[in-house]
Design a protein around this motif. Sequence first.
Motif, mmCIF file in Angstrom:
data_model
loop_
_atom_site.group_PDB
_atom_site.id
_atom_site.type_symbol
_atom_site.label_atom_id
_atom_site.label_comp_id
_atom_site.label_asym_id
_atom_site.label_seq_id
_atom_site.Cartn_x
_atom_site.Cartn_y
_atom_site.Cartn_z
ATOM 1 N N SER A 219 0.833 -1.140 0.095
ATOM 2 C CA SER A 219 0.129 -0.034 -0.089
ATOM 3 C C SER A 219 0.908 1.161 0.036
ATOM 4 C CB SER A 219 -0.818 -0.064 1.193
ATOM 5 O OG SER A 219 -1.641 1.146 1.391
ATOM 6 N N SER A 222 2.171 1.843 -3.464
ATOM 7 C CA SER A 222 1.489 2.554 -4.311
ATOM 8 C C SER A 222 1.042 3.986 -4.177
ATOM 9 C CB SER A 222 -0.219 1.736 -4.352
ATOM 10 O OG SER A 222 -1.060 2.438 -3.598
ATOM 11 N N THR A 223 1.112 4.490 -3.009
ATOM 12 C CA THR A 223 1.226 6.059 -2.822
ATOM 13 C C THR A 223 2.500 6.617 -3.276
ATOM 14 O OG1 THR A 223 0.125 5.272 -0.550
ATOM 15 C CG2 THR A 223 0.847 7.570 -0.760
ATOM 16 N N ALA A 251 -0.463 -1.064 -9.136
ATOM 17 C CA ALA A 251 -1.805 -0.325 -8.825
ATOM 18 C C ALA A 251 -1.938 1.062 -9.169
ATOM 19 C CB ALA A 251 -2.178 -0.570 -7.359
ATOM 20 N N ARG A 254 -1.817 1.653 -13.035
ATOM 21 C CA ARG A 254 -3.350 1.507 -13.486
ATOM 22 C C ARG A 254 -4.181 2.632 -12.888
ATOM 23 N NH1 ARG A 254 -5.158 -2.612 -10.748
ATOM 24 N NH2 ARG A 254 -6.216 -1.347 -9.186
ATOM 25 N N ALA A 255 -4.064 3.071 -11.693
ATOM 26 C CA ALA A 255 -5.044 4.403 -11.095
ATOM 27 C C ALA A 255 -4.605 5.726 -11.932
ATOM 28 C CB ALA A 255 -4.702 4.698 -9.651
ATOM 29 N N GLN B 46 -6.695 7.328 -3.166
ATOM 30 C CA GLN B 46 -5.899 6.698 -1.909
ATOM 31 C C GLN B 46 -6.793 6.568 -0.791
ATOM 32 O OE1 GLN B 46 -1.935 8.035 -2.210
ATOM 33 N NE2 GLN B 46 -1.739 7.324 -4.252
ATOM 34 N N ASP B 49 -9.829 3.975 1.918
ATOM 35 C CA ASP B 49 -9.686 2.926 3.041
ATOM 36 C C ASP B 49 -9.694 3.791 4.432
ATOM 37 O OD1 ASP B 49 -8.233 3.112 0.592
ATOM 38 O OD2 ASP B 49 -6.593 1.750 1.682
ATOM 39 N N GLN B 229 -9.411 -0.908 -0.493
ATOM 40 C CA GLN B 229 -7.844 -1.402 -0.495
ATOM 41 C C GLN B 229 -7.470 -2.442 -1.464
ATOM 42 O OE1 GLN B 229 -4.536 -2.783 2.734
ATOM 43 N NE2 GLN B 229 -4.901 -0.477 2.668
ATOM 44 N N ARG B 232 -8.065 -1.185 -4.859
ATOM 45 C CA ARG B 232 -7.124 -0.371 -5.500
ATOM 46 C C ARG B 232 -5.814 -1.180 -5.684
ATOM 47 N NH1 ARG B 232 -3.341 2.768 -2.275
ATOM 48 N NH2 ARG B 232 -4.334 2.002 -0.522
#
Lengths: 329, 319
Positions: A219, A222-223, A251, A254-255, B46, B49, B229, B232
């Motif tokens: 996660s 991804s940020t 991810a 893709r975003a 983002q 979540d 999440q 994503r």
Amino acid sequence: MQRTGILPAAGVLLLPLLFLPGCRDSSETASVSENPADSSNGRPRVALIMKSLANEFFSTMAAGAEQHQADHADEYELIVNGIKDERDLARQVALVEEMTAAGVDAIVIAPADSKALVPVLRRARQAGVIVVNIDNRLDADVLRQENVRIPFVGPDNRAGARAVGACVAEHLQPGDQVAILEGIRTSDNARQRLLGFQDAMQAAGMEIVDSQSAEWEMSRASTVAASMLSEHPELAALLAANDSMALGALAAVRAAGRSGQILIAGFDNISAVRSAIQEGRILATADQHGDQLAVFGIEAALKILKNPDEIPDDVETPVDLITAETVAP
Amino acid sequence: MTGQAWKRAAVQYGGLLGVVVVLLLVFGLTSDNFLRRSTMISIANQIPDLTFIAVGMTLVLICGGIDLSVGSQLALASAVLGVLMTDFRWPLWAAVPVSLFSGSLCGLWNGVVSAAFRIPSFIVTLGMLEIARGTTKVLTDSQSLYLGSSVEWFGVPLSGIPVSPAFLLAVGTVLAGQFLLTQTVFGRYCVAIGTSEETVRLSGIRSWPVLVSVFVISGILCGLAGLAQTARLSTVDPNAAVGLELAAIAACVIGGTSLMGGRGSVIGSFFGVLIIAVLQTGLAHLGVSDASKQIITGCVIVAAVFLDALRTRFRSNGA
């Protein structure tokens, strides 16, 4: 009030016990192949001390070791322990002390920290325990200061990362922009893989425009990758120091609506990334045969036990490049 | 809204909005490509979540409780979703309700044990933090599960508008949470229980149904956060959201919710989430070192709470 309070409270305390039998990866559960006290039949006892068994890479490694022990049950006994999360150094140090006190013949350890584990391992050596270092290499300077020799059995992370980087570079033009997602900087793996990526990019004439740590985490990656993508619109590739972060990068790409335009590479060859490689979403990763790493370490330890006067040099284990052509289903 | 209501909202949220704007400006000036549409879209996609979780956490905190198990509940809900969809090949529409149900069960357990048996929710949810995380690892066998495109639509921007369904649902949840808190009897009870549970009980109102409901709501919202999440990342990560409870509590406190209970705002918590997200993204844009990121994040959290405390004092003096 008192009376109604105590019974349920006891119930709450006991309830988690119900989960224990299924919790084979619980931090403190040691799976002992046989009663440790019953070692009179002369088989050496080997303690495998891992990092977090919640991490697929280490749970696979432990499973490989347990399989190996089952196949060679008459040669040695195995005690597997892990810590709760990768940063729980204190617990890992305590595990080494406990295993030494339990009188094991050898300790095979994947250290959570390259430096902090050295003193306790020296004490284990002084107590006559054979120590073999796997996965994350202990710091050479600290080993010298502590005046102890511990052989390292494991892959050359730098060479592996270099191979992954070279594979990515083949798909790029010299001068293209790339960014790197690093692991936790205190770990030697993270440093070696970063160096390997840098070697490959320099050799191919790519420009590294950004390089940040995402702490091995999906996660988080991804940020960070999302920010890299908008800060550097010309970015052509994202190199991640492990597969979880590569999935996070995927991810983010893709975003950002740029699927297929950014090359992504990882390291470790976990199953989730194998699917992504087959689908062409991730270009490459490196397989350091995680399931065999602990086994290589155990074999080295058994060899030393047979011939205690001769502590071997480091043993390098293979790292293979995995791409769509070579990926196993 | 009447002029007075606008004024009240401006006083209440002006400071938080100010912090967000200042952060945006600072990062806009210091980095090349921060103030762009794509950055804003990426932030929006983002935050669902953390937003879901912060809404539930706000309600729990207002009732005077705390829920430390939110990160583990998120991981458990996404593990349930992932296992049903990969091992059992369930379609998404069938797996989601079961996944949310797993969240509500955790919440029910937290609520019943802490409310009915008067055990501090801190310790009950600390237990759940371990139980739910362990269960997650058992379910997934400690492996990441790759789901691919089947769940992506919930987390990727819709065509036409640049935000994802998850973001829209999260904003809807914030509004619904604020409505529940300020416009319903249930919300009044929450504030009353958080202020003085004893008084509530002496007034002949049973507090446990409210407390249990609040934890169940938090559990279901953790399930939604897990869905967001997973969508994503297209992947179920058994180590997902470790430490997220602290980010959620920070968001709530930044937004003016009291850790002592009895005071708080869901919209305020949403601003808290925004501040954390803008900060995270901005620092990644600048590419500052990890250590500096942590120091700066800590300073901004304290500064935001400090500003909020000033505002509260200013208002109570003025009134």
